[in-house]
Design an enzyme around this catalytic site. Sequence first.
Site, PDB file in Angstrom:
ATOM      1  N   LYS C  81      22.804 -69.902 -21.251  1.00 52.14           N
ATOM      2  CA  LYS C  81      21.648 -69.976 -22.143  1.00 52.14           C
ATOM      3  C   LYS C  81      20.861 -68.671 -22.007  1.00 52.14           C
ATOM      4  CE  LYS C  81      17.651 -73.024 -23.128  1.00 52.14           C
ATOM      5  NZ  LYS C  81      16.948 -74.261 -22.721  1.00 52.14           N
ATOM      6  N   SER C 156      16.128 -77.611 -26.371  1.00 44.14           N
ATOM      7  CA  SER C 156      16.188 -76.199 -26.696  1.00 44.14           C
ATOM      8  C   SER C 156      17.533 -75.555 -26.354  1.00 44.14           C
ATOM      9  CB  SER C 156      15.080 -75.465 -25.944  1.00 44.14           C
ATOM     10  OG  SER C 156      15.329 -75.520 -24.543  1.00 44.14           O
ATOM     11  N   SER C 180      15.713 -80.776 -22.738  1.00 39.90           N
ATOM     12  CA  SER C 180      16.435 -79.690 -23.405  1.00 39.90           C
ATOM     13  C   SER C 180      17.902 -79.536 -23.023  1.00 39.90           C
ATOM     14  CB  SER C 180      15.723 -78.362 -23.166  1.00 39.90           C
ATOM     15  OG  SER C 180      14.576 -78.295 -23.976  1.00 39.90           O
TER      16      SER C 180
END
Lengths: 499, 95, 494
Positions: C81, C156, C180
Amino acid sequence: MASENSSPSSTGTSATANAQSGAWEVVIGLEIHAQLATSSKIFSAASTAFGAEPNTQACAVDLGLPGVLPVLNREAVRMAVCFALATDAEIGRRSVFARKNYFYPDLPKGYQISQMALPIVGRGKVEIVLEDGQKKSIGLTRAHLEEDAGKSLHDEFNDMTGIDLNRAGTPLLEIVSEPDLRSAAEAVAYARKIHALVRYIGICDGNMQEGSFRCDANVSLRRWGQQELGTRTEVKNVNSFRFLERAIEFEIERQADVLESGQAVIQETRLYDADRDETRSMRSKEEANDYRYFPDPDLLPVEIDDEYIESLRAGLPELPDARAQRYREDYALSDYDAGVLTSDRATADYFEAVVTDGRVSPKLANNWLAGEVFARLNRDNLELADSPVDASALAGLLIRIEDNTISGKIAKQLLDDMWAGKGSADDLIEAGGLRQITDTGALESMIDAVIEENPGQVAEYRAGKDKLLGFFVGKAMKASQGKANPAQLNELLRQKLKP
Amino acid sequence: MSLTPEEVEKIAHLARLGVDDAELAEYAGELSKVLGLVELMNAAETEGIEPMAHPGHASNRLRDDLVTESDKRELLQQAAPAVEKGLFLVPKVIE
Amino acid sequence: MHDKNLREVAEHLDSRSISSEELTRLFLQRIDTHDAALNSMITVCAESAIQQAQVADKAIAEAGGTLSVNKPLLGVPIVHKDIFCTKGVKTSCGSRMLDNFVSPYDATVVEKLADAGTVMLGKANMDEFAMGSSNENSYFGAVGNPWDQNRVPGGSSGGSAAAVAARFCPAATGTDTGGSIRQPAAFCGLTGIKPTYGRISRYGMIAFASSLDQAGPMARSAEDCAIMLESMAGFDPRDSTSVDRPVENYRQQLVDAEQPNALQGLRIGLPEEYFAEGLDPAIATAVESAVKELEALGAVVKSVSLPNQHLCVPAYYVVAPAECSSNLSRFDGVRFGHRCESPVDLEDLYKRSRGEGFGREVKRRILIGTYALSAGYYDAYYLKAQKVRQLISDDFQQAFSEVDVIAGPATPTTAFEKNSKTDDPVSMYLNDLYTISANLAGLPSISLPCALADGLPVGLQLTANYFDESRLLKTAHSFQLQTDWHTQCPPDYV
Ligand SMILES: [Mg+2]
Ligand SMILES: [Zn+2]
């Protein structure tokens, strides 16, 4: 600098006294930021050394790079607890770091990690000695750990400000006093006391020029007898005790003028300008601060237990007040002398090393250390630690005064030679043939010669002009090349000149 | 609690966020809705409850006072928008 | 080969039936072919990935396999990420603010996974500064859900989820502040675990809300998550909130538990508050049948209560914005990141750099947080939220006195359509109502696929007490040994 650190306060009080005696009572509280003498920063492993090239000691954590996190320095905690022990203060068994949020270019993260609701040091007190010798206890509100900001350099570039973050993250102990101080002189005495203490327990080098010890003064006036405090101003940027006194005195006068003209004092931060010897408002537009303090979620509460506290208490050095008392009792020194000698640990340690084996009297050691040695240190701008004549060398010299080998006058010359690195007292005495003449026969023959050469003066003396004794002493001393024992010489002259 | 555009402007200033007038009104509406959601908390009885700042009850760990960082100025300033003579540059700050 | 999960890929590398370089080129090729439409990646590191693969291949050749050097991830391509700092590689956090930021250092998680031998294919898209539940808040554009391009992948960690679901890599890292990891895992048919707060170092992970943030793996099975977690977890002296506690051998514990009746005696709690208004009936049905499956494996199911469940979202939307408003102050245009053109003075520099650098949702949350901490409002908002947080945490401890694991839906609906909630922050925020409580309490929580509803994955969420990750993984693994929801592949990416 040595003069700031070791010489006693010689504070004038006239201005303060005027304001005091007028319609206004002066109320002062100090906030002192003492830089803790750790090797690394409070939340990072970068060096705290002074004077490095810009930003070479600002690591990723100090720069507040994305993703970095603070980890608390054990030594900073130890030092704060030592301070609490030295000031008889409460210790925060569970203290919490909080973020103080504001934007400024020298504040990399947009917040300062500090302590708010639960500081590591709570209420404490120190004792100061007033001008008249009275003692006064000054309350400490709290002391908390926090990180320092960086430095803004405004003169380096034309239309830009340069930011150096080497100082960012340096550990500070912010020491807040109660508004217990009633004059500039008291404020200075208190600041000196804290200064001595932090140096004593070895948590701060006290270097004011390098910013290791910074004082901000909260000053307000109120009518005598009034309970509530008047509106205060905070005076910042004072980097010597002399300036602290001047800045407060200026501020007292200024506020008195404002109040007497029927106006109100504005609560504001003011900057002391040493060149103009005045304070001036720091912000043209007074902006309300809203620091939005909240517990720093990157740090957990610091917990301190009894065992830890007791281990630090055991390791604490003898503190100045206790040491001064010992000097008064064991060495029969005056309050003043004991105070000066114990005002910093290096001086006291030096002093004790001189008198340690009992061959030098405390009084003589004090006179020479506080007088001759300090004068030379000040002249050469040196710290006692860097003195060319160390305690054992000075003791070597003073022993020769005690055993009448040399006179005080010769000793002063010898100290200069020792200062210049020319050798020990004994070597110099030997090489220069400076041994004091104490042999009665030798002294008598010198005196006889002087009497013979000055018949007129002898007659006058014998006719009652006693003042002439000094004339004969001078002549005889000159004949001995200064080596005659003065007391002996006096005595012999008196006998020989008797009618 | 509903927020006015003027209040949003004050908050935006505290947070140093540039927000134009049209956005102020939009934010005022959106933030008011969020505060409406948030204020459901008010119904909770929290008398005597310790505020919780962290999960768990650990106390802080301390690091030894060792300098292990060396000068990495060049590397660390590569991301900087304006640097001269090793200093980060910002518009002139007047004190 | 791209459809193999992490364990299978590792086995092939170990037996040298495929090289890391071949595997890496294969995944890079897939990204090249498919990601223009999906937009799961912000940065693809083709060159360095191939280099890392070659290094891994050399090590594998020398050692005669991966397991002989005890590196189960040696040569395994993964995606990080873009919230994790990666040295020498752009680390944007999904923001214009950091569009130009090349990190000078590696996050601990990145370092640990590199030490374990992984190959980094690139950096995954995400909601800006991890603020969002749909991945529509990225400066680099929205991400498609591989199950339906018109739907969101969740957020997210939406880029990580989409990349794993689209078979661009067998596993990816994510972070979870309010769901997330778990919510995008649910939306994309993956298994993702948010460990106990403090289990994985936060150093180098760009902070959103420091007391809630926790990294974790996203993969196709609980077993794959166990393998990843073992390498990601561990004490880090650079993070004061990292917990100094040995890492369990999660993978081995799963193997040990592979027996019929593996869940014998496991007490599972179903909070009545989870099955209330707002929950899609299809999801309720899917979760109920998944729980039946667990029962069939020996678990005992009982009802529990989390009476303050309805306060999770309100408390979260004070705590998280408050922390973020302060955490994001460092993005000021001075030392790194976006700086506006020709600032006239300091205030202009701050306001325009931040105004331009941050997107709408980030600004919204900074404003909420600033307000909640400001003079006069602190007690009513921030302090109140901290107390409610304590109540929520206490509820869990009460429940865990009766049960070992709490089960429920991971999300109230399946993946929703793009742009369907962007105008209404509150309806977007309510999407996280099942995931947020684990962050507030700091508990470990996992989401795993348990059904398809109208062709879209449904996530089952399991939450356990502190440091009980292995129980979550074991429960999920047992379930996955009996079911095949986790092996389903989005039809367009087979
Ligand atoms: Mg202060
Ligand atoms: Zn301070």
